[in-house]
Design a protein around this motif. Structure first.
Motif, PDB file in Angstrom:
ATOM      1  N   ALA A  96      18.753  35.190  11.982  1.00 28.84           N
ATOM      2  CA  ALA A  96      16.993  35.221  12.012  1.00 28.84           C
ATOM      3  C   ALA A  96      16.506  35.174  13.348  1.00 28.84           C
ATOM      4  O   ALA A  96      16.057  35.577  13.873  1.00 28.84           O
ATOM      5  CB  ALA A  96      16.889  34.123  11.155  1.00 28.84           C
ATOM      6  N   GLY A  97      17.372  34.167  14.585  1.00 29.21           N
ATOM      7  CA  GLY A  97      17.251  34.289  15.700  1.00 29.21           C
ATOM      8  C   GLY A  97      17.425  35.026  16.807  1.00 29.21           C
ATOM      9  O   GLY A  97      16.731  35.211  17.417  1.00 29.21           O
ATOM     10  N   LYS A  98      18.556  35.641  16.037  1.00 27.67           N
ATOM     11  CA  LYS A  98      19.860  36.279  17.250  1.00 27.67           C
ATOM     12  C   LYS A  98      19.169  37.679  16.959  1.00 27.67           C
ATOM     13  O   LYS A  98      19.211  38.625  17.751  1.00 27.67           O
ATOM     14  CB  LYS A  98      21.217  36.137  17.325  1.00 27.67           C
ATOM     15  CG  LYS A  98      22.370  36.803  18.017  1.00 27.67           C
ATOM     16  CD  LYS A  98      23.435  36.674  17.804  1.00 27.67           C
ATOM     17  CE  LYS A  98      24.198  36.931  19.113  1.00 27.67           C
ATOM     18  NZ  LYS A  98      24.142  38.983  18.557  1.00 27.67           N
ATOM     19  N   VAL A  99      19.939  38.230  15.768  1.00 29.64           N
ATOM     20  CA  VAL A  99      19.613  38.941  15.931  1.00 29.64           C
ATOM     21  C   VAL A  99      18.091  40.067  15.428  1.00 29.64           C
ATOM     22  O   VAL A  99      18.056  40.638  15.702  1.00 29.64           O
ATOM     23  CB  VAL A  99      20.772  39.598  13.737  1.00 29.64           C
ATOM     24  CG1 VAL A  99      20.213  41.258  13.888  1.00 29.64           C
ATOM     25  CG2 VAL A  99      22.433  39.686  14.529  1.00 29.64           C
ATOM     26  N   GLY A 100      17.268  39.246  14.640  1.00 35.67           N
ATOM     27  CA  GLY A 100      16.002  39.562  14.231  1.00 35.67           C
ATOM     28  C   GLY A 100      15.734  40.075  15.243  1.00 35.67           C
ATOM     29  O   GLY A 100      14.340  41.138  15.038  1.00 35.67           O
ATOM     30  N   SER A 101      15.685  38.567  16.329  1.00 30.99           N
ATOM     31  CA  SER A 101      14.673  38.742  17.560  1.00 30.99           C
ATOM     32  C   SER A 101      14.876  40.062  17.972  1.00 30.99           C
ATOM     33  O   SER A 101      14.450  40.492  18.661  1.00 30.99           O
ATOM     34  CB  SER A 101      14.860  37.737  18.827  1.00 30.99           C
ATOM     35  OG  SER A 101      15.792  37.726  19.275  1.00 30.99           O
ATOM     36  N   SER A 102      16.522  40.287  18.221  1.00 32.48           N
ATOM     37  CA  SER A 102      16.529  41.896  19.129  1.00 32.48           C
ATOM     38  C   SER A 102      15.772  42.999  18.021  1.00 32.48           C
ATOM     39  O   SER A 102      15.337  44.006  18.995  1.00 32.48           O
ATOM     40  CB  SER A 102      18.343  42.051  18.999  1.00 32.48           C
ATOM     41  OG  SER A 102      18.584  42.870  19.577  1.00 32.48           O
ATOM     42  N   ILE A 103      16.259  43.303  16.224  1.00 34.34           N
ATOM     43  CA  ILE A 103      15.647  44.353  15.963  1.00 34.34           C
ATOM     44  C   ILE A 103      13.900  44.495  15.905  1.00 34.34           C
ATOM     45  O   ILE A 103      13.682  45.446  16.418  1.00 34.34           O
ATOM     46  CB  ILE A 103      15.712  43.952  14.717  1.00 34.34           C
ATOM     47  CG1 ILE A 103      17.271  43.857  14.248  1.00 34.34           C
ATOM     48  CG2 ILE A 103      15.778  45.148  13.357  1.00 34.34           C
ATOM     49  CD1 ILE A 103      17.832  43.854  12.942  1.00 34.34           C
ATOM     50  N   SER A 104      13.288  43.012  16.533  1.00 27.11           N
ATOM     51  CA  SER A 104      11.854  43.093  16.681  1.00 27.11           C
ATOM     52  C   SER A 104      11.792  44.030  17.514  1.00 27.11           C
ATOM     53  O   SER A 104      11.141  44.572  17.556  1.00 27.11           O
ATOM     54  CB  SER A 104      11.663  41.918  15.565  1.00 27.11           C
ATOM     55  OG  SER A 104       9.983  41.605  15.807  1.00 27.11           O
ATOM     56  N   SER A 105      12.387  43.294  18.800  1.00 28.39           N
ATOM     57  CA  SER A 105      11.972  43.052  19.854  1.00 28.39           C
ATOM     58  C   SER A 105      12.428  45.246  20.304  1.00 28.39           C
ATOM     59  O   SER A 105      11.565  45.519  20.872  1.00 28.39           O
ATOM     60  CB  SER A 105      12.268  42.660  21.409  1.00 28.39           C
ATOM     61  OG  SER A 105      13.493  43.075  21.271  1.00 28.39           O
ATOM     62  N   GLN A 106      13.780  45.640  20.035  1.00 24.42           N
ATOM     63  CA  GLN A 106      13.467  46.912  20.176  1.00 24.42           C
ATOM     64  C   GLN A 106      12.905  47.630  19.496  1.00 24.42           C
ATOM     65  O   GLN A 106      12.344  48.335  20.546  1.00 24.42           O
ATOM     66  CB  GLN A 106      14.762  47.035  19.458  1.00 24.42           C
ATOM     67  CG  GLN A 106      16.002  48.564  19.486  1.00 24.42           C
ATOM     68  CD  GLN A 106      16.885  48.595  19.246  1.00 24.42           C
ATOM     69  OE1 GLN A 106      17.568  47.528  18.386  1.00 24.42           O
ATOM     70  NE2 GLN A 106      17.318  49.849  19.040  1.00 24.42           N
TER      71      GLN A 106
END
Length: 244
Positions: A96-106
Motif C-alpha cells: 500500500a505504501g510502495k505500489v499505492g503511492s506510486s499509482i496515486s502519484s502517477q
C-alpha cells in the motif's frame, strides 16, 4: 462526506470495467503493471518476510518456557501465524505504501498535466485504460507475492531458530509439516486478492480526482495510502470472521 466519496468511487469502478476498446493495447499495460507491482516489489517483500519469520520464531520460543511443551510447537505457531495473518497483512501494508503511492502519484500527475483530459477528448475510456490494468495486475501479482512471502517467512523462521538455538531444524520442520490444514492457504489467498483490489483501486481513485498541482498530488498520494491501510485492516477482520 463518506457516502459522497464512496459513491464517486463506485461510479469510477463502473467506468473502469467497461468493455475495452482494444484488448491488445490493454494487454501491454497489464504486463507492464504486473512487472512493476510483482517483480518490482519482490526484493522488498522477500527481505521483510524473511526477517519477520526469524523474529517470530525467536519470540515464540521466548514465550514457550515450559518443558512440557514440545519445541515443534514453535514451527506450528509460526506457520499458522505467517499463513493466516502476517504474510498477507504485512505484504499488503507494505505494498500500500510502495505500489499505492506510486499509482496515486502517477495518475494524479496525469490529471494535473491534463493528459487524462486529452485521452477523453480522443474518445478513450481514461478510467479503463489507466486503472483496469493496474487492478488486474494487483489481484494477480499480490496473491503471488503473498505465497512467496509465506515460504520465505517459514524459511526465515528455520534460519532464525537454528542460528539462535531456539529450536532445532528437525523440530521446526516437524512443526510446520505436522497437522497442516490447506484451507488456511485458501484464506490467505482470498485476503491477498481483496487486498490487491483495495490497494490499486483506492490509490487510483485518489489520484484520478486530484485537483491542483504537485502539492495536491502528494497529498492525494498520502491520503490514498492511509485509506488503503485502514481498509486493509478492516477487510482483514471481516474476511477472518467470515472464513474462520
Amino acid at each position: 462526506m463518506f457516502f459522497t466519496y464512496f459513491g464517486q468511487y463506485l461510479l469510477l469502478l463502473k467506468s473502469v470495467f467497461k468493455r475495452p476498446e482494444k484488448w491488445r493495447m490493454y494487454w501491454k499495460e497489464i504486463i507492464h503493471e504486473m512487472n512493476e507491482i510483482g517483480v518490482g516489489s519482490l526484493g522488498l517483500i522477500g527481505i521483510i518476510s524473511t526477517f519477520v519469520g526469524a523474529v517470530m520464531t525467536m519470540q515464540i520460543a521466548f514465550q514457550l518456557v515450559s518443558d512440557l511443551i514440545p519445541s515443534s510447537v514453535i514451527g506450528q505457531i509460526n506457520r499458522d501465524s505467517s499463513i493466516l495473518e502476517l504474510s498477507p497483512t504485512i505484504t499488503a501494508l507494505v505494498l500500500a505504501g510502495k505500489v499505492g503511492s506510486s499509482i496515486s502519484s502517477q495518475i494524479g500527475s496525469m490529471r494535473v498535466t491534463e493528459q487524462i483530459d486529452a485521452l477523453e477528448i480522443m474518445g478513450i475510456n481514461a478510467p479503463g485504460y489507466l486503472i483496469l490494468p493496474k487492478i488486474l495486475a494487483g489481484i494477480t501479482m499480490i496473491p503471488a507475492l503473498v505465497v512467496i512471502s509465506i515460504f520465505l517467512a517459514l524459511t526465515g523462521g528455520l534460519i532464525g531458530g537454528a542460528l539462535s538455538g531456539a529450536v532445532t531444524p528437525v523440530d521446526y520442520i516437524n512443526g510446520i509439516t505436522d497437522g497442516f490444514i490447506g484451507y488456511t492457504v485458501a484464506v490467505a489467498l482470498v485476503k491477498a486478492f481483496v487486498f490487491g483490489f483495495i490497494i490499486t483501486s483506492v490509490s487510483a481513485f485518489k489520484g484520478f480526482y486530484v485537483r491542483g498541482g504537485a502539492l495536491e498530488v502528494g497529498q492525494a498520494s498520502t491520503r490514498g495510502v492511509v485509506i488503503s491501510c485502514i481498509a486493509i485492516l478492516a477487510v482483514d477482520y471481516v474476511v477472518t470472521s467470515l472464513m474462520l
